[in-house]
Design a protein around this motif. Structure first.
Motif, PDB file in Angstrom:
ATOM      1  N   ARG A 372       0.633  -0.975   0.193  1.00 13.58           N
ATOM      2  CA  ARG A 372      -0.483  -0.032   0.187  1.00 13.58           C
ATOM      3  C   ARG A 372       0.327   1.153  -0.270  1.00 13.58           C
ATOM      4  NH1 ARG A 372      -3.629  -3.288   3.741  1.00 13.58           N
ATOM      5  NH2 ARG A 372      -5.357  -4.064   2.901  1.00 13.58           N
ATOM      6  N   ASN A 373       2.244   1.428   0.532  1.00  4.75           N
ATOM      7  CA  ASN A 373       2.899   2.246  -0.255  1.00  4.75           C
ATOM      8  C   ASN A 373       3.504   2.562  -0.805  1.00  4.75           C
ATOM      9  OD1 ASN A 373       2.704   3.128   3.174  1.00  4.75           O
ATOM     10  ND2 ASN A 373       4.050   1.774   3.712  1.00  4.75           N
ATOM     11  N   GLY A 374       3.345   1.366  -1.921  1.00  7.69           N
ATOM     12  CA  GLY A 374       4.335   1.893  -3.529  1.00  7.69           C
ATOM     13  C   GLY A 374       4.934   1.008  -4.148  1.00  7.69           C
ATOM     14  N   SER A 375       5.191   0.171  -2.421  1.00  6.09           N
ATOM     15  CA  SER A 375       6.875  -0.651  -2.743  1.00  6.09           C
ATOM     16  C   SER A 375       6.823  -2.080  -3.865  1.00  6.09           C
ATOM     17  CB  SER A 375       7.173  -1.028  -1.509  1.00  6.09           C
ATOM     18  OG  SER A 375       7.815   0.431  -0.853  1.00  6.09           O
ATOM     19  N   ILE A 376       7.321  -2.832  -3.997  1.00  6.59           N
ATOM     20  CA  ILE A 376       7.676  -4.385  -4.245  1.00  6.59           C
ATOM     21  C   ILE A 376       7.886  -5.280  -3.459  1.00  6.59           C
ATOM     22  CG2 ILE A 376       8.463  -5.217  -5.664  1.00  6.59           C
ATOM     23  CD1 ILE A 376       8.390  -3.291  -8.261  1.00  6.59           C
ATOM     24  N   ILE A 377       6.782  -6.148  -3.672  1.00  5.83           N
ATOM     25  CA  ILE A 377       6.525  -6.843  -2.420  1.00  5.83           C
ATOM     26  C   ILE A 377       7.530  -8.105  -3.000  1.00  5.83           C
ATOM     27  CG2 ILE A 377       5.281  -8.503  -0.173  1.00  5.83           C
ATOM     28  CD1 ILE A 377       3.163  -6.827  -0.497  1.00  5.83           C
ATOM     29  N   PRO A 385       5.957 -15.273   0.447  1.00  9.76           N
ATOM     30  CA  PRO A 385       5.431 -16.356   1.897  1.00  9.76           C
ATOM     31  C   PRO A 385       3.859 -15.502   2.452  1.00  9.76           C
ATOM     32  CG  PRO A 385       7.137 -15.848   2.362  1.00  9.76           C
ATOM     33  CD  PRO A 385       7.198 -15.432   1.475  1.00  9.76           C
ATOM     34  N   LEU A 386       2.757 -16.137   2.630  1.00  7.93           N
ATOM     35  CA  LEU A 386       1.625 -15.008   3.118  1.00  7.93           C
ATOM     36  C   LEU A 386       1.603 -14.036   4.367  1.00  7.93           C
ATOM     37  CD1 LEU A 386      -1.478 -15.710   2.436  1.00  7.93           C
ATOM     38  CD2 LEU A 386      -1.389 -16.870   4.153  1.00  7.93           C
ATOM     39  N   SER A 387       2.570 -14.793   4.900  1.00  2.00           N
ATOM     40  CA  SER A 387       2.743 -13.844   5.817  1.00  2.00           C
ATOM     41  C   SER A 387       3.116 -12.518   5.573  1.00  2.00           C
ATOM     42  CB  SER A 387       3.360 -14.056   6.968  1.00  2.00           C
ATOM     43  OG  SER A 387       4.973 -14.478   6.686  1.00  2.00           O
ATOM     44  N   ALA A 388       3.609 -12.634   4.635  1.00  2.00           N
ATOM     45  CA  ALA A 388       4.806 -10.947   4.312  1.00  2.00           C
ATOM     46  C   ALA A 388       3.853 -10.459   3.357  1.00  2.00           C
ATOM     47  CB  ALA A 388       6.135 -11.230   3.010  1.00  2.00           C
ATOM     48  N   ALA A 389       2.695 -11.265   2.816  1.00  2.00           N
ATOM     49  CA  ALA A 389       1.312 -10.575   1.990  1.00  2.00           C
ATOM     50  C   ALA A 389       0.534  -9.798   2.851  1.00  2.00           C
ATOM     51  CB  ALA A 389       1.270 -11.170   0.788  1.00  2.00           C
ATOM     52  N   ALA A 390       0.213 -11.236   3.153  1.00  2.00           N
ATOM     53  CA  ALA A 390      -1.475 -10.740   3.535  1.00  2.00           C
ATOM     54  C   ALA A 390      -1.868  -9.552   4.853  1.00  2.00           C
ATOM     55  CB  ALA A 390      -1.688 -12.121   4.746  1.00  2.00           C
ATOM     56  N   GLY A 391      -2.847  -8.847   4.069  1.00  2.00           N
ATOM     57  CA  GLY A 391      -3.074  -7.506   4.720  1.00  2.00           C
ATOM     58  C   GLY A 391      -2.204  -6.247   4.332  1.00  2.00           C
TER      59      GLY A 391
END
Length: 802
Positions: A372-377, A385-391
Motif C-alpha cells: 500500500r506504500n508503493g513498494s514491491i513485495i 510467503p502468505l505472512s509477508a503479503a496478507a493484509g
C-alpha cells in the motif's frame, strides 16, 4: 483383422464369474411392479398405448428427483438396477427446482463431481479424478458443449430434457473419452401430451432470462408432433466487462416427430445457438504458507488463498461460440420370427464458429505484488510467503500486456446405426447390440498474440512505473485497458501464427451382449469395440497447405461386467454389480525435449475395476448406488515449465513429459430418499486418491466431496404449494499443477431455494446462493488465479405451464 486385447485384471474376471454363479442360490422373490422402460408401455384405458422404442426413456420412469431408467450406460433404455455400472440421472424436475443455469448447479448434487476450471466460467468439471469439458448428446459426440479451450459456451438447460452421467471408462459405448466418465445430454423432443412452459428469471449481476418451451400435435390422431424451445439470456457477469455488442445467449431449438401405428418413429431436430455470454469470474492467488519459502517448492508445501484479492487476469473477455446443429433420425422395431429387432439410425451435422480465448490481459513471466506504500513485495506468487503479503497488498500487476486471438471454425458430420436384437435361448434372454459410427470433423484455427513490453510504449498508455519498472495493474482494478486495435497497432512482440487446419475421420463399430436369466435376476454384459481414427494437420501459408502431421490410431476396447439382484420382490430391487471397462485417449503430442525431440507419445489407455451396490426400493422412495473403484491410466503426460531453457532450448517454455501411470482409487455413494409425502433428501459423498506414479497428486481434483440437499413441500392446509430446499456442498483439499504442487484448502457453500405453486399453473421461485456470503476456493490449476465462490447472489423466477 485384429485381435482384441483384454486388459481386465484377473480379480475382476473372477469376481464377475463368482457373482453370476453364486446368485443361483438366492431365494426367489415376488417380482416388483413394472418400472423404467417397461412402465412406459402402461397407459390409461381411455387412451391409446404409446409404445416406445428401446432407444427412448419414458417420463413415466420419473418419481420426484429419481429417474429409474437410462440409455447412457447401454445405448438402449434399461432400468438402472439392471446396469452393472455407476449411473446417475439429473431429470427435468430437479433442473427446474434448483433454478439451474450452470452445469455446477445440478452436477454438484452428484458424488465426486466438482467445478474444476480457471476463472472463466467454463464448462469444465472434475469427475473421478479427471477433468472433462466435452459431452455426448443422445449417445454421440456433442458440440453444443464446447470442447477443449472452447469450454466456455454452448450449453444451456433449455435444450436439455435430462442429463445422464456414466462414471468411469466406458469405451465400448463412446470410444475415446475422458477416463472419469461421460456426460450424456438427452435432447428435448415432442412430448406424448401437449404442454407449454414459459419461464422468466432475473438475478444478481444484471442477469435476465426468458424461455419458451411448447410441445403440440399437428394432427387429430396425434401422430405428428412438434416442440419449439426458444431462449434469450444476458448478464453483466461477475466481472462487469462490456467488451463488445451482442452479448448474451440466444437459442432456438425446434423439433418434429412422427410416430406411426406400426412402430415407425422419425424425428428432425435442430439447435441454433449464439452464445456471447460474459463468463469471466473472480479469482484469487495462492501464496505459500511457509515463511522463508523459495522456489522450487517442496512436495509438502501448502498454499493458502490471499482472500483479500478478488481480481481477474482478464481485462476483457471476448470468448463466444456460435453453433448450428441439425439432426435427422428414425427408429423402428421389427419382429423376425423369434427375434425382436430395434433399429435406430441417426445423422447429425454441426457447424461452429467462435473465439476460443480472445482477451486483453496483463502478462509476463510472473506477477508483481505491490504494497500500500508503493513498494514491491515480490515478483512471483510462489516465492512470497502468505505472512509477508496478507493484509499488505495494495496492487497486483504484470510487466506487459497481451492480446490473444484464436478464431475457430469447426464443421463436422456424424452418423450412427444401432441394431438391438432380442431373443431367447432356453432359459436365457439375450440382447445383442451391434452398432457403427462414422464421422468427419474439419477445424481451422489461428492462435496469434500481440504483446506490448516496451517501457516507453507502456508509459504512453498510462502504465505506472513502480520500483523502477512498469507494472500493468490488474487488481484492484485495471489502470489501463487499451482497445484491441491499439494492441495490434502498438505491439512490439508479435506471434502471428498461420492458420492450422485439422481433419479427422472416425469409423467405429462394436457389439455388446446382455445376457440375462432367472427373471432378470442375473445379468452379464460383455462387449468389444474397434476405433479407427485418422487425423491430418496442415498449416496454411500464403493460401497454400503445408503438411504438419498425420496420425492413424487403431484401438480395441473391451468390457466385462455382471449384476445379480440379491433381492427382487414387492419392496423393490437390490443389486450387486462388478464392472470392468476401459477406454483410450488419442495423444497427438510431439516430444519437445531436446534429448528426444520429435517423437510422438503413445495413446493413453485407462481401465476400470469397480464393484458396488444398487437399491431401488419402496416404490423408488429409497434409491441409492454405492461404488468402490480403481481407475488406472497408462502413458500419462504432465505439463512442466522449462524456466531456464535447458530442456527445450527455449526459456520459460511449457512442455509435456511422461510420468508413467496415473491411478485413482476411491468410493462414492449417491442416495435419494423420500421418507414421507412432501419430503425429498439427496445425499452424495465421494473420496478419491488421484495419484501419479511419481506419488504426486493429480491437479484440480477435490480429494473428497459431500452434498446434502433436503426439500419439503407442503401438500395440504393454508400453505399448500409452498416448498423450501436447503443445499449444502463441501469439497475437500486439492492439488495445484506442476508449477507449485501445492495443496490448497477445500470449501463449502450453502444454497436456499423457496418456491410457491399457486393458481394451478403458476410457480414462483427464489434462489439464494452462498447464503452466509463466505469466500472459498474451488479446485484449480495454477496458484496465479484460483477459482473462487461467488459472493451472495440471488435469482427470482416465475413459471407458467399449461
Amino acid at each position: 483383422m485384429f485381435t482384441p486385447r483384454f486388459r481386465r485384471s484377473p480379480g475382476v474376471l473372477l469376481l464377475a464369474a463368482t457373482l453370476i454363479t453364486s446368485a443361483s442360490f438366492l431365494p426367489a422373490q415376488t417380482a416388483p411392479a413394472p418400472s423404467g422402460a417397461a412402465a412406459s408401455n402402461t397407459a390409461k384405458p381411455a387412451e391409446e398405448v404409446v409404445t416406445l422404442s428401446a432407444f427412448e426413456v419414458s417420463a413415466g420412469a420419473n418419481r420426484g428427483y429419481v429417474t429409474t431408467s437410462s440409455m447412457s450406460a447401454s445405448r438402449i433404455a434399461v432400468p438402472i438396477t439392471e446396469l452393472p455400472s455407476s449411473v446417475v440421472v439429473i431429470n427435468e424436475k430437479l433442473i427446474a427446482d434448483t433454478m439451474a443455469t450452470s452445469l455446477q448447479d445440478t452436477l454438484s448434487l452428484v458424488s465426486g463431481i466438482q467445478q474444476s476450471a480457471p476463472p472463466q466460467g467454463s464448462n469444465e468439471i472434475s469427475m473421478r479424478g479427471y477433468t472433462l469439458a466435452g459431452a455426448q448428446r443422445d449417445g454421440v459426440t456433442d458440440y453444443l458443449v464446447s470442447q477443449g479451450r472452447e469450454a466456455g459456451g454452448g450449453f444451456d438447460y433449455a435444450l436439455v430434457e435430462r442429463i445422464e452421467i456414466v462414471k468411469g471408462p466406458a469405451g465400448i459405448l463412446y470410444g475415446a473419452h475422458n477416463p472419469g466418465g461421460i456426460i450424456n445430454l438427452v435432447s428435448k423432443r415432442p412430448l406424448s401430451r401437449p404442454k407449454t412452459r414459459i419461464n422468466v428469471m432475473a438475478g444478481s449481476y444484471e442477469s435476465y432470462r426468458a424461455e419458451l418451451d411448447t410441445s403440440q400435435f399437428i394432427d387429430a390422431e396425434k401422430r405428428f408432433g412438434y416442440r419449439i424451445v426458444a431462449l434469450w439470456a444476458d448478464t453483466a457477469g461477475q466481472v462487469d466487462d462490456r467488451p463488445q455488442a451482442g452479448d448474451g445467449i440466444r437459442a432456438f431449438n425446434p423439433s418434429l416427430s412422427f410416430r406411426s401405428k406400426n412402430g415407425w418413429y422419425a424425428w428432425a431436430w435442430a439447435a441454433i445457438v449464439r452464445d456471447h455470454l460474459r463468463r469471466s469470474t473472480f479469482g484469487t492467488p495462492a501464496l505459500p504458507t511457509e515463511a522463508g519459502f523459495s522456489f522450487p517448492s517442496r512436495p509438502s508445501t501448502t498454499g493458502a488463498p490471499l482472500y483479500e484479492v478478488a481480481g481477474n487476469h482478464m481485462l476483457s473477455n471476448l470468448q463466444y461460440t456460435d453453433t448450428d446443429t441439425y439432426e435427422l433420425g428414425v427408429s423402428k422395431d421389427f419382429k423376425l420370427g423369434p427375434v425382436e429387432l430395434d433399429v435406430r439410425l441417426l445423422g447429425r451435422d454441426y457447424r461452429q464458429r467462435g473465439e476460443q480465448a480472445s482477451r486483453i490481459r496483463g502478462v509476463d513471466a510472473f506477477d508483481i505484488l505491490v504494497d500500500r506504500n508503493g513498494s514491491i513485495i515480490g515478483t512471483d506468487f510462489r516465492a512470497v510467503p502468505l505472512s509477508a503479503a496478507a493484509g499488505k497488498v495494495g496492487q497486483i500487476g504484470r510487466a506487459a500486456i497481451r492480446y490473444d486471438s484464436n478464431p475457430v471454425r469447426l464443421d463436422g458430420q456424424i452418423g450412427s446405426a444401432d441394431f438391438n436384437f432380442g431373443f431367447d435361448v432356453g432359459p436365457t434372454r439375450h440382447q445383442l447390440l451391434a452398432y457403427v459410427t462414422v464421422g468427419r470433423q474439419e477445424s481451422r484455427s489461428n492462435v496469434s498474440s500481440y504483446d506490448i513490453r516496451n517501457a516507453a510504449t507502456l508509459a504512453s498508455l498510462g502504465v505506472p512505473i513502480i520500483g523502477g519498472r512498469p507494472v500493468v495493474v490488474y487488481w484492484p482494478k485495471p489502470i489501463v485497458t487499451p482497445s484491441v486495435e491499439d494492441m495490434v497497432r502498438l505491439a512490439d512482440t508479435r506471434n502471428i501464427a498461420n492458420d492450422i487446419e485439422l481433419t479427422s475421420d472416425e469409423v467405429s463399430y462394436g457389439a455388446i451382449e446382455r445376457l440375462s436369466f432367472w427373471d432378470n435376476r442375473i445379468i452379464a454384459v460383455g462387449g468389444v469395440r474397434r476405433d479407427a481414427l485418422d487425423g491430418r494437420s496442415v498449416s496454411i501459408v500464403n493460401n497454400a497447405p503445408v503438411p504438419r502431421s498425420q496420425s492413424k490410431d487403431r484401438e480395441t476396447t473391451t468390457a466385462l461386467s455382471a449384476l445379480a439382484k440379491v433381492y427382487k420382490g414387492s419392496r423393490g430391487e437390490v443389486s450387486l454389480f462388478v464392472n470392468g471397462n476401459e477406454t483410450f485417449i488419442p495423444v497427438t503430442t510431439i516430444d519437445r525435449r531436446l534429448a528426444t525431440f520429435g517423437q510422438k507419445y503413445p495413446n493413453r489407455i485407462a481401465s476400470n475395476d469397480e464393484f458396488g451396490l444398487k437399491l431401488d426400493t419402496f416404490q423408488s422412495r429409497l434409491v441409492a448406488t454405492l461404488s468402490i473403484f480403481k481407475t488406472t491410466e497408462t502413458n500419462v503426460l504432465v505439463t512442466e515449465n522449462d524456466e531456464t531453457g535447458a530442456i527445450t532450448g527455449i526459456p520459460s517454455t511449457f512442455y509435456q513429459t511422461p510420468v508413467g501411470t496415473r491411478t485413482t482409487k476411491g468410493w462414492e455413494i449417491d442416495l435419494n430418499f423420500a421418507p414421507r409425502e412432501g419430503w425429498e433428501l439427496i445425499l452424495a459423498y465421494s473420496d478419491v486418491d488421484p495419484r501419479l506414479e511419481t506419488g504426486r497428486y493429480a491437479q484440480k481434483i477435490a480429494f473428497d466431496t459431500f452434498t446434502a440437499a433436503v426439500r419439503h413441500e407442503v401438500r395440504r392446509g393454508w400453505a399448500k404449494g409452498l416448498s423450501a430446499m436447503w443445499q449444502y456442498n463441501h469439497w475437500g483439499e486439492s492439488a495445484l499443477s506442476s508449477r507449485s504442487y501445492w495443496i490448497i484448502p477445500g470449501g463449502e457453500q450453502h444454497t436456499a431455494i423457496l418456491s410457491y405453486h399457486f393458481g394451478g399453473r403458476w410457480t414462483a421461485r427464489v434462489r439464494v446462493e452462498n447464503v452466509f456470503d463466505e469466500r472459498h476456493v474451488y479446485p484449480s490449476a495454477n496458484e496465479t488465479a484460483l477459482d473462487i465462490t461467488r459472493d451472495r447472489n440471488y435469482r427470482v423466477g416465475l413459471t407458467y405451464e399449461f
